[in-house]
Design an enzyme around this catalytic site. Structure first.
Site, PDB file in Angstrom:
ATOM      1  N   LYS A 112      86.220  -8.210  14.668  1.00 44.95           N
ATOM      2  CA  LYS A 112      85.549  -7.145  14.705  1.00 44.95           C
ATOM      3  C   LYS A 112      83.837  -8.870  13.905  1.00 44.95           C
ATOM      4  O   LYS A 112      82.774  -8.284  14.877  1.00 44.95           O
ATOM      5  CB  LYS A 112      84.902  -6.716  12.955  1.00 44.95           C
ATOM      6  CG  LYS A 112      86.473  -5.595  12.336  1.00 44.95           C
ATOM      7  CD  LYS A 112      86.270  -4.633  13.701  1.00 44.95           C
ATOM      8  CE  LYS A 112      87.118  -3.387  13.442  1.00 44.95           C
ATOM      9  NZ  LYS A 112      88.513  -3.344  13.692  1.00 44.95           N
TER      10      LYS A 112
HETATM   11  C1  PLP Z   1      89.127  -3.250  14.061  1.00 42.37           C
HETATM   12  C2  PLP Z   1      90.665  -3.484  14.538  1.00 42.37           C
HETATM   13  C3  PLP Z   1      91.650  -2.635  15.253  1.00 42.37           C
HETATM   14  C4  PLP Z   1      91.306  -1.356  16.372  1.00 42.37           C
HETATM   15  O1  PLP Z   1      89.885  -1.445  16.755  1.00 42.37           O
HETATM   16  P1  PLP Z   1      89.778  -0.398  16.987  1.00 42.37           P
HETATM   17  O2  PLP Z   1      88.014  -0.932  18.502  1.00 42.37           O
HETATM   18  O3  PLP Z   1      88.304   0.130  15.784  1.00 42.37           O
HETATM   19  O4  PLP Z   1      90.083   0.475  17.794  1.00 42.37           O
HETATM   20  C5  PLP Z   1      92.574  -3.276  15.644  1.00 42.37           C
HETATM   21  N1  PLP Z   1      92.869  -4.986  15.146  1.00 42.37           N
HETATM   22  C6  PLP Z   1      91.689  -5.058  13.951  1.00 42.37           C
HETATM   23  C7  PLP Z   1      92.496  -6.464  13.381  1.00 42.37           C
HETATM   24  C8  PLP Z   1      90.838  -4.205  13.833  1.00 42.37           C
HETATM   25  O5  PLP Z   1      90.500  -5.336  12.650  1.00 42.37           O
END
Ligand code: PLP
Length: 495
Positions: A112
């Protein structure tokens, strides 16, 4: 040329990129999408030698056409700096026969950070461009990682406040500690009694609440979103797929024009949608493989063409993917419906009222770029353990879901293309699940002792983000019912 954005539920109106970023969600509840996905205007040969920041500019300028060169380069420079623990920002690591794109080298050690380090800059720039004088309130639902990354990005950013809702029993201990110890006068963190879907639906309802919008405006506030429904999050995520391909080329791992496959551990469908956009921009990607955990609503969708959230919500060891309503899928649905806002609205109404919808055979035929897979909890543990034993590389639970799905896809399909895997979190963030997957003997140990064990086992030093929470004071203790989010927001804003 100026690229405009439309809501997935409105054929009429268009907005600029900066307006779309400011609003987050369209007023009709739809998601903003570019009228068409732009093509790269630089060659892979040129991209090959570019830094992450240069690549970011080459990609993002195609989407955010109302930003000046100076504005965009400033945003990029502020975002991708020493907050990342490596100059390359997103390193590629070869693990066995797969290229892991490590997206967890930012401040909160999950992917993120790749978008949320830049979103506050894009948002404040957008506010200036559009003469916004009200204070922007970032409202965010999190399944664990978005919350902390958004808090870190927006803490003490002038002209903004941020309120994060997370599911009380739905995040890892490290994730929770990271959030509740967040400093910054403009930050608030609330644990809700419910799951991530409750939190996300609650936030969406607040965005659509016209009365609340009026009240906020009177008091000098307006909402925006740090969730991946905001196009300002999606666009920066396209960058690392372009970058990864160019680096594979530079390292002579692939030949010019060679197609690769990409596997993405998926929850809200933001990360994999960014890979799809990268493909549409011109990156030679063949298959996009969508990896789910036991909440395999997307796997079933790709199999059958029916999206059905009417099922039990499972709490897994990959909590950031514990999601039954994948918001960003709506952008894909809109695209495969031929940019038909009415059709999109009809399907989304089905999701809201019945919890399900079925796409047409013509739409399904357009999903051939995608493949779906899922991993059970046992398969996730096995992927961590087996990869560790055969290569010494320790991966987190989310990445492990993708690793399992990737391996299975290759075995079942016989597809021999090279494979990129989005590695979305540091194993330190999910240390308990990771260590017990490696060896059950770690089962009885507490979190911080396990962190030391992980350091020994993996040979990678404990990240700063973990060191910080070890001694940090807990600053946020607020909780509320999933039906009390509106009252809580008003209370926090003093209205
Ligand atoms: C948010 C997240 C995901 C999923 O990503 P999306 O864009 O919501 O599909 C996968 N792994 C981690 C560690 C995340 O923080």
């Amino acid at each position: 040329m100026n690229l405009l954005y439309k809501s997935t539920r409105d054929a009429e109106h268009t907005v600029t990129a900066s307006e779309a970023i400011l609003k987050g969600l369209a007023p009709d509840g739809g998601l903003f999408v570019p009228v068409s996905v732009p093509k790269l205007d630089v060659t892979m040969e040129e991209l090959k030698d570019m830094s992450y920041q240069e690549t970011a500019y080459a990609v993002m300028k195609q989407f955010l056409t109302d930003f000046t060169e100076e504005e965009l380069k400033h945003c990029i420079a502020c975002a991708y700096d020493s907050k990342f623990d490596t100059e390359v920002i997103a390193p590629l690591v070869k693990v066995g026969d797969t290229y892991h794109l490590e997206l967890f080298h930012g401040a909160t050690i999950a992917f993120k950070d790749m978008a949320l380090s830049i979103l506050p800059h894009l948002l404040t720039t957008s506010a200036k461009k559009n003469q916004v004088t009200r204070e922007i309130v970032i409202l965010t639902a999190t399944s664990g990682d978005t919350g902390k990354a958004a808090l870190a990005g927006f803490a003490d950013v002038p002209g903004t406040r941020i309120i994060v809702f997370y599911p009380k029993n739905g995040v890892s201990r490290v994730q929770e500690l990271q959030m509740v110890t967040q400093k910054g006068d403009n930050t608030a963190v609330v644990a809700i009694h419910g799951n991530f879907d409750n939190a996300q639906n609650g936030v969406k309802a607040l965005f659509e609440d016209k009365e609340l919008e009026r009240e906020l405006a009177e008091k000098g506030f307006q909402f925006s979103s740090a969730n991946s429904i905001n196009i300002g999050r999606l666009v920066p995520q396209v960058v690392y797929y372009v970058y990864a391909y160019a680096k594979l080329l530079q390292n002579e791992e692939i030949a010019s024009g060679e197609e690769i496959n990409v596997t993405v551990p998926t929850g809200n469908f933001g990360n994999i949608l960014a890979a799809y956009y990268a493909k549409q921009m011109g990156v030679p990607i063949a298959k996009l493989i969508c990896a789910s955990n036991e909440n395999k609503v997307l796997f079933d969708f790709f199999q059958t063409g029916t999206y059905d959230r009417n099922r039990e919500f499972v709490l897994t060891s990959s909590p950031s993917m514990d999601i039954l309503i994948s918001s960003n899928l709506e952008r894909l649905i809109y695209t495969i419906a031929g940019a038909d806002a009415e059709k999109d609205q009809e399907l989304m109404d089905g999701l809201r009222t019945e919890g399900r919808y079925e796409i047409t055979p013509e739409m399904k035929a357009q999903l051939s770029d995608f493949a779906g897979g899922f991993a059970t909890e046992e398969e996730t543990r096995a992927a961590i353990r087996d990869t560790y034993r055969s290569t010494g590389y320790v991966m987190d639970t989310h990445t492990a879901v993708a690793a399992h799905v990737c391996r299975k896809y290759r075995e079942d399909s016989g597809d021999g293309r090279k494979h990129l895997l989005a590695s979305t979190a540091s194993p330190y963030k999910f240390v308990k699940s990771v260590m017990t997957a490696i060896d059950e003997k770690y089962g009885g140990m507490e979190e911080f002792a396990l962190i030391e064990e992980l350091e020994k086992v993996s040979g990678t030093p404990v990240p700063k983000a973990i060191e910080e929470i070890r001694s940090a004071q807990i600053l946020h203790t607020r909780e509320c019912g999933a039906d009390k989010m509106k009252e809580t927001v008003k209370e926090l804003l003093g209205i």
